[in-house]
Design an enzyme around this catalytic site. Structure first.
Site, PDB file in Angstrom:
ATOM      1  N   PRO A   1      32.398  -6.043   0.567  1.00  0.00           N
ATOM      2  CG  PRO A   1      34.455  -6.743   1.382  1.00  0.00           C
ATOM      3  CD  PRO A   1      33.412  -6.600   0.151  1.00  0.00           C
TER       4      PRO A   1
ATOM      5  CD  GLU B   1      43.035  -9.576  -2.576  1.00  0.00           C
ATOM      6  OE1 GLU B   1      42.520  -8.936  -1.902  1.00  0.00           O
ATOM      7  OE2 GLU B   1      43.437 -10.673  -2.153  1.00  0.00           O
TER       8      GLU B   1
ATOM      9  NE  ARG C   1      10.701 -13.647   3.921  1.00  0.00           N
ATOM     10  CZ  ARG C   1      10.083 -14.571   4.286  1.00  0.00           C
ATOM     11  NH1 ARG C   1      10.325 -15.872   3.829  1.00  0.00           N
ATOM     12  NH2 ARG C   1       9.179 -14.636   5.273  1.00  0.00           N
TER      13      ARG C   1
ATOM     14  CG  ASP D   1       9.357 -12.227   7.597  1.00  0.00           C
ATOM     15  OD1 ASP D   1       8.850 -13.082   8.466  1.00  0.00           O
ATOM     16  OD2 ASP D   1       9.684 -12.211   6.458  1.00  0.00           O
TER      17      ASP D   1
END
Ligand code: SAM
Length: 237
Positions: free
Chosen positions: A89, A116, A154, A169
């Site tokens: 993150p 963690e 893709r 897209d």
């Protein structure tokens, strides 16, 4: 395109790899995905991969030795060693521009965290590209790795039945806007009609309508894409 996924839970990928576009792409030899269990690189008899954080605090931290050894062994298995990506993150947020850069690589090595996360020395030693799928925290890097694979394939030649599907897209190169509104049969549904121009067969008029639709949607939903200093619209707008 080759992906190596390093994880403590390889079985999470079983369903994902055996379905739809990805399954076909693997069968046709366009994409190769190798799963590696980080636990296989432990040396102790309990195959321990995590330990309590120095300094105290909740949770467990993934130990550096099995991860570093696993990455080094997997990268040495084939040439080129590939771009190492650590899902975190705290990494660079994934967007279509980054997806395009990753799709230009022949091999990606995806390192999935749990608990963690990793001991800091994993990044210090391996210097991976840290990639985040957004400003929120999920339980493990596996879903994030699947998301990276899904977006990248893709753009892998031959994977989509129709190469044009990727070209229009939302966010794509040369577009960077949201895709236009799409309609299919029936022509009328609950009083809502398909715009006449889409049934006209006039390709020039259809292209102009789509361009306008794309611009209007982007202005309404994501003005930040047209003017990078503005904020994205909130979902209720
Ligand atoms: N304690 C970490 C922090 O606050 O930065 C979060 C650890 S998270 C519970 C466990 C693992 O899930 C991470 O090591 C990472 O691999 C994955 N993960 C969680 N959120 C993610 C995100 N937004 N993008 C990519 N990976 C994520």
């Amino acid at each position: 395109m080759r992906f190596d996924v390093l994880t403590l839970f390889p079985e999470i990928f079983t369903g994902y790899l055996s379905q739809s576009l990805l399954k076909l792409a693997i069968e046709r030899g366009l994409v190769r995905i190798d799963l590696h269990n980080i636990r296989d690189w432990t040396h102790d008899k309990h195959h321990c991969v995590d330990d309590r954080p120095f300094g105290g605090g909740p949770g467990m931290v993934i130990k550096p030795e099995p991860v570093v050894e696993c990455v080094e062994a997997v990268q040495a298995q084939a040439s080129p060693p590939g771009q190492l990506i650590l899902l975190s993150p705290q990494g660079r947020t994934l967007d279509q521009r980054l997806v395009e850069q990753l799709a230009a690589q022949p091999r990606l090595v995806l390192l999935c965290g749990r608990y963690e996360g990793f001991d800091q020395r994993v990044s210090d030693i391996l210097n991976p590209l840290e990639v985040s799928i957004g400003d929120f925290v999920i339980n493990g890097g596996e879903v994030a790795a699947m998301l990276v694979i899904d977006a990248v394939i893709r753009l892998t030649p031959g994977v989509l039945g129709d190469e044009d599907s990727g070209r229009y897209d939302s966010f794509s190169t040369g577009n960077r806007l949201l895709e236009f509104a799409q309609y299919t049969r029936p022509r009328a549904y609950r009083g809502l009609q398909v715009p006449d121009v889409l049934l006209s067969g006039d390709h020039g008029a259809i292209a102009r309508w789509r361009e306008q639709s794309s611009l209007e949607r982007t202005q309404q939903r994501r003005p930040d894409l047209l003017n990078p200093s503005s904020e994205p619209s909130s979902p209720d707008k």
